[in-house]
Design a protein around this motif. Structure first.
Motif, PDB file in Angstrom:
ATOM      1  N   ILE A  43      81.903  19.812  54.136  1.00  0.00           N
ATOM      2  CA  ILE A  43      82.343  18.454  54.471  1.00  0.00           C
ATOM      3  C   ILE A  43      83.359  18.010  53.429  1.00  0.00           C
ATOM      4  O   ILE A  43      83.089  18.057  52.226  1.00  0.00           O
ATOM      5  CB  ILE A  43      81.164  17.472  54.496  1.00  0.00           C
ATOM      6  CG1 ILE A  43      80.147  17.870  55.568  1.00  0.00           C
ATOM      7  CG2 ILE A  43      81.656  16.046  54.736  1.00  0.00           C
ATOM      8  CD1 ILE A  43      78.898  17.002  55.576  1.00  0.00           C
ATOM      9  N   VAL A  44      84.531  17.595  53.891  1.00  0.00           N
ATOM     10  CA  VAL A  44      85.526  17.011  52.994  1.00  0.00           C
ATOM     11  C   VAL A  44      85.829  15.596  53.469  1.00  0.00           C
ATOM     12  O   VAL A  44      85.965  15.346  54.671  1.00  0.00           O
ATOM     13  CB  VAL A  44      86.824  17.853  52.920  1.00  0.00           C
ATOM     14  CG1 VAL A  44      86.566  19.174  52.239  1.00  0.00           C
ATOM     15  CG2 VAL A  44      87.418  18.071  54.296  1.00  0.00           C
ATOM     16  N   THR A  45      85.910  14.700  52.521  1.00  0.00           N
ATOM     17  CA  THR A  45      86.175  13.313  52.863  1.00  0.00           C
ATOM     18  C   THR A  45      87.612  12.946  52.504  1.00  0.00           C
ATOM     19  O   THR A  45      88.122  13.360  51.454  1.00  0.00           O
ATOM     20  CB  THR A  45      85.176  12.361  52.178  1.00  0.00           C
ATOM     21  OG1 THR A  45      85.456  11.014  52.561  1.00  0.00           O
ATOM     22  CG2 THR A  45      85.220  12.494  50.676  1.00  0.00           C
ATOM     23  N   VAL A  46      88.245  12.211  53.389  1.00  0.00           N
ATOM     24  CA  VAL A  46      89.645  11.831  53.218  1.00  0.00           C
ATOM     25  C   VAL A  46      89.788  10.337  53.505  1.00  0.00           C
ATOM     26  O   VAL A  46      89.269   9.835  54.509  1.00  0.00           O
ATOM     27  CB  VAL A  46      90.562  12.617  54.176  1.00  0.00           C
ATOM     28  CG1 VAL A  46      92.011  12.198  53.992  1.00  0.00           C
ATOM     29  CG2 VAL A  46      90.402  14.111  53.962  1.00  0.00           C
ATOM     30  N   ALA A  47      90.450   9.627  52.601  1.00  0.00           N
ATOM     31  CA  ALA A  47      90.698   8.202  52.811  1.00  0.00           C
ATOM     32  C   ALA A  47      91.701   8.025  53.945  1.00  0.00           C
ATOM     33  O   ALA A  47      92.817   8.546  53.885  1.00  0.00           O
ATOM     34  CB  ALA A  47      91.214   7.563  51.526  1.00  0.00           C
ATOM     35  N   ILE A  48      91.302   7.322  54.972  1.00  0.00           N
ATOM     36  CA  ILE A  48      92.140   7.164  56.164  1.00  0.00           C
ATOM     37  C   ILE A  48      93.443   6.451  55.835  1.00  0.00           C
ATOM     38  O   ILE A  48      94.507   6.764  56.388  1.00  0.00           O
ATOM     39  CB  ILE A  48      91.361   6.382  57.245  1.00  0.00           C
ATOM     40  CG1 ILE A  48      90.070   7.136  57.599  1.00  0.00           C
ATOM     41  CG2 ILE A  48      92.204   6.190  58.500  1.00  0.00           C
ATOM     42  CD1 ILE A  48      89.046   6.303  58.299  1.00  0.00           C
ATOM     43  N   LEU A  74      85.214  14.140  57.115  1.00  0.00           N
ATOM     44  CA  LEU A  74      84.488  12.883  56.957  1.00  0.00           C
ATOM     45  C   LEU A  74      85.500  11.788  56.619  1.00  0.00           C
ATOM     46  O   LEU A  74      85.852  11.594  55.461  1.00  0.00           O
ATOM     47  CB  LEU A  74      83.439  13.005  55.844  1.00  0.00           C
ATOM     48  CG  LEU A  74      82.637  11.749  55.500  1.00  0.00           C
ATOM     49  CD1 LEU A  74      81.922  11.192  56.727  1.00  0.00           C
ATOM     50  CD2 LEU A  74      81.658  12.028  54.376  1.00  0.00           C
ATOM     51  N   PRO A  75      86.023  11.108  57.635  1.00  0.00           N
ATOM     52  CA  PRO A  75      86.971  10.017  57.372  1.00  0.00           C
ATOM     53  C   PRO A  75      86.299   8.925  56.538  1.00  0.00           C
ATOM     54  O   PRO A  75      85.125   8.615  56.713  1.00  0.00           O
ATOM     55  CB  PRO A  75      87.327   9.502  58.773  1.00  0.00           C
ATOM     56  CG  PRO A  75      86.993  10.640  59.690  1.00  0.00           C
ATOM     57  CD  PRO A  75      85.800  11.294  59.082  1.00  0.00           C
ATOM     58  N   ASN A  76      87.085   8.331  55.658  1.00  0.00           N
ATOM     59  CA  ASN A  76      86.563   7.394  54.676  1.00  0.00           C
ATOM     60  C   ASN A  76      87.310   6.065  54.815  1.00  0.00           C
ATOM     61  O   ASN A  76      88.542   6.046  54.826  1.00  0.00           O
ATOM     62  CB  ASN A  76      86.781   7.998  53.281  1.00  0.00           C
ATOM     63  CG  ASN A  76      86.219   7.167  52.166  1.00  0.00           C
ATOM     64  OD1 ASN A  76      85.872   6.015  52.342  1.00  0.00           O
ATOM     65  ND2 ASN A  76      86.144   7.756  50.990  1.00  0.00           N
ATOM     66  N   THR A  77      86.568   4.973  54.920  1.00  0.00           N
ATOM     67  CA  THR A  77      87.200   3.664  55.085  1.00  0.00           C
ATOM     68  C   THR A  77      87.572   3.021  53.753  1.00  0.00           C
ATOM     69  O   THR A  77      87.700   1.799  53.669  1.00  0.00           O
ATOM     70  CB  THR A  77      86.297   2.705  55.884  1.00  0.00           C
ATOM     71  OG1 THR A  77      85.123   2.412  55.109  1.00  0.00           O
ATOM     72  CG2 THR A  77      85.891   3.316  57.208  1.00  0.00           C
TER      73      THR A  77
END
Length: 268
Positions: A43-48, A74-77
């Motif tokens: 899982i990698v999270t990226v700031a939208i 994992l989109p990040n808000t």
């Protein structure tokens, strides 16, 4: 290595790795790539907010260089100051997931942060956004203060995890909220992912030994002198902590107990 049956389940997805990695703050894209590979994360999270609205028209985007057959977005808000902003970001995140071929991906790391100095999450805004997004079918992973009661409320709303911070995001202060995190872990019926503040592999291990289900980090790897090496260290630390938790710690005693008792020696 952990056992084959020891999987991390979030929503309807099953993962082998319990380490999640962020994609920001790296000095170079190569550092990010090598770190993701060394971490063995799934899982990698990226700031939208940092992404183009249409990845197909921006071949240079970092997301287009990752292997999405092996990774889950994992989109990040991050950057959302209100529930309404976070909700808009969540829908944009799903659109971006569709562009990389993950049409069924409704995951969202929910961050609502109105505090510009300490970047502490807004509990009221988080609850409001989480309730709306869960009803819309999102798999919501909320980033929260280490508040055991708030964690239970979010679980009751249908969030797929709770993600308490160890200490303020990007601070590297470690597990300052250990007592409350322990309470959250004891009461949770969903995975508990410790998110933010971890600066060293020993801290990741400590959280996992406590019973956390996973670790999400970024700055500790991205801002280290050797990001790929630190990513590998974090990978091993998470695995070690999980194995230690599953094995069960020995009971603490108030007195010494020789590992080679004398009565056994005298009988030999």
């Amino acid at each position: 290595m952990t056992t084959s049956i020891d999987k991390l389940i979030i929503g309807n997805k099953v993962f082998n790795s319990r380490l999640m990695l962020g994609t920001g703050k790296y000095k170079t894209p190569r550092d990010a790539h090598e770190s993701i590979q060394a971490s063995e994360c799934e899982i990698v999270t990226v700031a939208i907010r940092r992404l183009p609205t249409n990845l197909t028209h921006d071949s240079s985007s970092f997301l287009n260089t990752l292997n999405w057959e092996k990774l889950w977005l994992l989109p990040n808000t991050a950057g959302s100051q209100t529930a309404e902003e976070a909700i808009r970001m969540a829908f944009l995140g799903h659109e971006l997931a569709c562009q990389i071929g993950q049409e069924e991906n409704f995951f969202v790391k929910l961050e609502v942060i109105s505090d510009p100095k300490y970047l502490l999450p807004d509990p009221i805004g988080t609850l409001k956004a989480a309730e709306f997004l869960v009803k819309k079918g999102f798999t919501v992973l909320p980033y929260i203060n280490a508040d055991p009661i708030l964690a239970l409320h979010l679980e009751d709303l249908g969030c797929a995890t709770v993600m308490p911070l160890g200490s303020p995001i990007g601070s590297g202060q470690g597990l300052n909220n250990l007592a409350n995190i322990k309470i959250i872990i004891e009461n949770a019926g969903v995975p508990v992912i410790v998110d933010a503040g971890i600066g060293a592999p020993s801290e990741a291990t400590a959280a996992m030994e406590l019973g956390a289900d996973g670790i999400l980090l970024n700055t500790a790897v991205a801002q280290s002198k050797n990001p790929a090496q630190m990513a590998l260290a974090m990978n091993l630390a998470v695995q070690s902590g999980r194995l230690g938790y599953l094995a069960g710690r020995m009971e603490k005693k108030h007195y010494a107990n020789a590992s080679s008792p004398l009565d056994q020696i005298s009988k030999s």
